[in-house]
Motif scaffolding. Structure first.
Motif, mmCIF file in Angstrom:
data_model
loop_
_atom_site.group_PDB
_atom_site.id
_atom_site.type_symbol
_atom_site.label_atom_id
_atom_site.label_comp_id
_atom_site.label_asym_id
_atom_site.label_seq_id
_atom_site.Cartn_x
_atom_site.Cartn_y
_atom_site.Cartn_z
ATOM 1 N N THR A 19 -33.600 27.101 -1.853
ATOM 2 C CA THR A 19 -33.326 27.576 -3.201
ATOM 3 C C THR A 19 -33.844 29.007 -3.301
ATOM 4 O OG1 THR A 19 -33.526 25.357 -4.152
ATOM 5 C CG2 THR A 19 -33.750 27.232 -5.663
ATOM 6 N N PHE A 20 -32.973 29.919 -3.706
ATOM 7 C CA PHE A 20 -33.322 31.336 -3.779
ATOM 8 C C PHE A 20 -33.717 31.693 -5.205
ATOM 9 C CE2 PHE A 20 -30.722 30.842 -0.044
ATOM 10 C CZ PHE A 20 -31.387 31.623 0.893
ATOM 11 N N GLY A 21 -34.788 32.493 -5.336
ATOM 12 C CA GLY A 21 -35.351 32.806 -6.633
ATOM 13 C C GLY A 21 -34.554 33.808 -7.431
ATOM 14 N N GLU A 22 -35.025 34.054 -8.659
ATOM 15 C CA GLU A 22 -34.316 34.915 -9.600
ATOM 16 C C GLU A 22 -34.253 36.367 -9.136
ATOM 17 O OE1 GLU A 22 -36.317 35.175 -13.326
ATOM 18 O OE2 GLU A 22 -38.312 35.438 -12.428
ATOM 19 N N HIS A 23 -35.156 36.802 -8.255
ATOM 20 C CA HIS A 23 -35.155 38.178 -7.777
ATOM 21 C C HIS A 23 -34.247 38.385 -6.561
ATOM 22 C CE1 HIS A 23 -38.201 39.262 -10.632
ATOM 23 N NE2 HIS A 23 -39.022 38.323 -10.182
ATOM 24 N N THR A 24 -33.503 37.360 -6.206
ATOM 25 C CA THR A 24 -32.477 37.500 -5.173
ATOM 26 C C THR A 24 -31.314 38.315 -5.728
ATOM 27 O OG1 THR A 24 -33.039 35.384 -4.136
ATOM 28 C CG2 THR A 24 -30.816 36.233 -3.735
ATOM 29 N N ILE A 25 -30.801 39.236 -4.923
ATOM 30 C CA ILE A 25 -29.609 39.977 -5.332
ATOM 31 C C ILE A 25 -28.386 39.140 -4.997
ATOM 32 C CG2 ILE A 25 -28.301 42.114 -5.072
ATOM 33 C CD1 ILE A 25 -31.120 42.391 -6.338
ATOM 34 N N ASP A 26 -27.565 38.848 -6.011
ATOM 35 C CA ASP A 26 -26.394 37.998 -5.801
ATOM 36 C C ASP A 26 -25.498 38.547 -4.695
ATOM 37 O OD1 ASP A 26 -26.613 35.752 -7.415
ATOM 38 O OD2 ASP A 26 -25.905 36.802 -9.192
ATOM 39 N N LYS A 27 -24.994 37.625 -3.861
ATOM 40 C CA LYS A 27 -24.066 37.908 -2.765
ATOM 41 C C LYS A 27 -24.761 38.557 -1.561
ATOM 42 C CE LYS A 27 -21.162 36.379 -5.727
ATOM 43 N NZ LYS A 27 -20.943 34.911 -5.757
ATOM 44 N N THR A 28 -26.099 38.583 -1.540
ATOM 45 C CA THR A 28 -26.779 39.078 -0.342
ATOM 46 C C THR A 28 -26.342 38.249 0.857
ATOM 47 O OG1 THR A 28 -28.713 39.884 -1.540
ATOM 48 C CG2 THR A 28 -29.024 39.363 0.785
ATOM 49 N N LEU A 29 -26.025 38.946 1.964
ATOM 50 C CA LEU A 29 -25.560 38.267 3.170
ATOM 51 C C LEU A 29 -26.754 37.918 4.048
ATOM 52 C CD1 LEU A 29 -22.916 37.432 4.642
ATOM 53 C CD2 LEU A 29 -23.118 39.576 5.933
ATOM 54 N N ILE A 30 -26.873 36.649 4.409
ATOM 55 C CA ILE A 30 -27.921 36.213 5.333
ATOM 56 C C ILE A 30 -27.283 35.619 6.586
ATOM 57 C CG2 ILE A 30 -29.536 35.750 3.453
ATOM 58 C CD1 ILE A 30 -29.023 32.689 4.088
ATOM 59 N N GLY A 31 -27.990 35.746 7.709
ATOM 60 C CA GLY A 31 -27.616 35.057 8.932
ATOM 61 C C GLY A 31 -28.616 33.934 9.166
ATOM 62 N N TYR A 32 -28.158 32.805 9.687
ATOM 63 C CA TYR A 32 -29.068 31.678 9.924
ATOM 64 C C TYR A 32 -28.578 30.891 11.134
ATOM 65 C CZ TYR A 32 -25.443 29.067 7.381
ATOM 66 O OH TYR A 32 -24.250 28.528 6.981
ATOM 67 N N ARG A 33 -29.507 30.170 11.768
ATOM 68 C CA ARG A 33 -29.138 29.396 12.957
ATOM 69 C C ARG A 33 -30.252 28.438 13.353
ATOM 70 N NH1 ARG A 33 -29.370 33.946 17.777
ATOM 71 N NH2 ARG A 33 -31.519 34.638 17.466
ATOM 72 N N MET A 53 -33.772 32.316 9.588
ATOM 73 C CA MET A 53 -32.907 33.005 8.634
ATOM 74 C C MET A 53 -33.287 34.474 8.616
ATOM 75 S SD MET A 53 -32.940 32.926 4.497
ATOM 76 C CE MET A 53 -34.115 34.273 4.542
ATOM 77 N N ARG A 54 -32.289 35.372 8.597
ATOM 78 C CA ARG A 54 -32.543 36.810 8.504
ATOM 79 C C ARG A 54 -31.644 37.406 7.428
ATOM 80 N NH1 ARG A 54 -36.902 39.093 11.613
ATOM 81 N NH2 ARG A 54 -37.338 37.496 13.198
ATOM 82 N N VAL A 55 -32.185 38.343 6.658
ATOM 83 C CA VAL A 55 -31.398 39.066 5.662
ATOM 84 C C VAL A 55 -30.659 40.185 6.367
ATOM 85 C CG1 VAL A 55 -31.454 40.405 3.529
ATOM 86 C CG2 VAL A 55 -33.067 38.513 3.856
ATOM 87 N N SER A 56 -29.348 40.205 6.261
ATOM 88 C CA SER A 56 -28.537 41.203 6.943
ATOM 89 C C SER A 56 -28.458 42.509 6.164
ATOM 90 C CB SER A 56 -27.129 40.660 7.189
ATOM 91 O OG SER A 56 -26.307 41.641 7.794
ATOM 92 N N ASN A 57 -28.251 42.422 4.839
ATOM 93 C CA ASN A 57 -28.066 43.620 4.012
ATOM 94 C C ASN A 57 -29.375 44.370 3.828
ATOM 95 O OD1 ASN A 57 -26.044 41.479 2.021
ATOM 96 N ND2 ASN A 57 -25.277 42.976 3.465
#
Length: 415
Positions: free
Chosen positions: A84-98, A138-142
């Motif tokens: 669950t991502f918090g309110e300070h997440t920027i909508d549509k942020t691209l993440i990579g996960y594996r 998980m890594r934040v791409s943007n």
């Protein structure tokens, strides 16, 4: 780069959800929609401060990510992981996960949303030769966006498991060239990420942000330079209103060298020295690698030649820090004050110069004056070998995917 281009890059993700442009055309990405209804799910839930969670890169006390390619790693039992991502997440942020070293999967996440990232159908789950515990990454791409971790969920009756950190650490301090600006998956396509991931079994941090100078002044919308900002968890983005290293790689000066920012050679050298003093103060045993600058190419006769900047200044900086005068009484910098340390015995030389001339050719630089994906791979490959030969670090990544969607080939035998 020009300010308007920098701002365009910052807003690119808002144009079309999940859009990646390659040579002016939209790449078919097909990112999965992972958002689920948390109320309808049966999970065991952990808070963002759970001791089993390992945050990679720069995160603040509210678990908001900054800089380039920050990540989250943990082990788990069962076959389910949701975040669950918090309110300070920027909508549509691209993440990579594996899972483990499987290929990256990408998805756009939402503020306040819960996203199912691992299920029984995820590649790497329930394999014939399982690795225990199962490792989620998980890594934040943007680079310009960020996420906030609110909760982490596993299946009912299952648990999170702490993954110990690797013993080796490398940090990159840089600007857009290190952050992956204009590359397909930004932070996860950068040469800095490629070196860190390519080494294998190494903690890596990419403290880089597009447009930033090393000099402490406004550059392309960044209010402060790395000589100041490196000491803080947050980057210089509009979101931002304590650090790590065995090896620290610095690639800074492209923006300082741009006449639009009006940074003198003297100011550049002073700021660069203070940054290394800060690194030496934080990590007394760290080895510092200063990267020679590359500033694109220009036509020269019937071929091309490479632009470079601050060549003599960088060589003089390396010489200064390895001099007996400095090593006998090193100066540290904490972001505001210089302090001279008195030592019983002189320190050993710790600053190295990585020459980049000849690694890239003119077609390895894209129209926005940044490396292509192939260019980033070339720089990463050369720097990997430099680190191996200079510091004796073995390359232990022998199979996990590093750069995503670079598998191009021709299967026609007659054309």
């Amino acid at each position: 780069m020009e300010l308007k281009k920098w701002l365009l890059a910052l807003m690119l993700g808002s144009i079309v959800e999940g859009t990646i442009l390659q040579n002016g055309q939209v790449r078919d990405t097909n990112f999965p929609d992972t958002k689920i209804d948390l109320v309808a799910s049966d999970f065991r839930t952990y808070g963002a401060n759970a001791s089993e969670l390992s945050y990679k890169g720069r995160w603040d006390s509210k678990k908001v990510s900054y800089w380039s390619a920050p990540g989250l790693v943990f082990g788990f039992s069962g076959d389910t992981v949701a975040i669950t991502f918090g309110e300070h997440t920027i909508d549509k942020t691209l993440i990579g996960y594996r899972i483990g070293g499987m290929d990256w999967t990408f998805t756009n996440v939402t503020a306040g949303g819960t996203h199912l990232l691992v299920s029984s159908k995820t590649p790497g789950i329930n394999e014939t030769y399982p690795v225990n515990p199962q490792r989620f990454e998980m890594r934040v791409s943007n680079w310009g966006y960020g996420v906030q971790i609110d909760k982490v969920h596993v299946g009912a009756g299952e648990s999170l498991i702490k993954i110990p950190p690797y013993e080796r650490t490398i940090e990159f301090i840089g600007d857009s060239l290190s952050a992956g600006d204009f590359q397909s998956y930004e932070g996860l396509s950068s040469f800095a990420y490629g070196v860190g991931e390519g080494l294998g079994e190494t903690e890596y941090y990419v403290t880089a942000f597009p447009g930033i100078c090393v000099a402490d002044q406004e550059c392309w919308g960044n209010p402060r330079g790395q000589v100041h900002q490196w000491f803080y968890s947050s980057d210089t983005s509009w979101r931002a209103a304590e650090i790590w290293g065995d090896i620290v790689v610095i690639n800074l000066g492209t923006n300082d060298n741009n006449i639009a920012n009006n940074v003198s050679a003297e100011a550049y050298v002073d700021a660069y020295k203070k940054l290394i003093q800060g690194v030496h103060g934080k990590y007394p045993s760290a080895q510092v690698v200063v990267m020679e600058l590359w500033l694109g190419f220009y036509q020269y006769g019937n071929s091309y030649a490479q632009n470079q900047g601050f060549q003599q200044e960088l060589e003089d900086i390396v010489t200064y820090f390895n001099s007996e005068e400095y090593l006998s009484a090193p100066v540290t910098w904490d972001g505001t004050t210089e302090t001279t340390k008195t030592l019983d015995t002189p320190s050993k030389p710790f600053v190295y110069y990585f020459r980049t001339k000849g690694i890239l050719q003119h077609n390895d630089i894209g129209p926005q004056w940044h490396p292509t994906d192939v260019g980033a791979i070339k720089v990463a490959s050369h720097l990997l070998q430099y680190i191996k030969l200079t510091f004796g670090w073995d390359l232990v990544a022998t199979g996990p995917e590093v750069f995503h969607e670079t598998l191009y080939w021709n299967d026609q035998d007659s054309y």
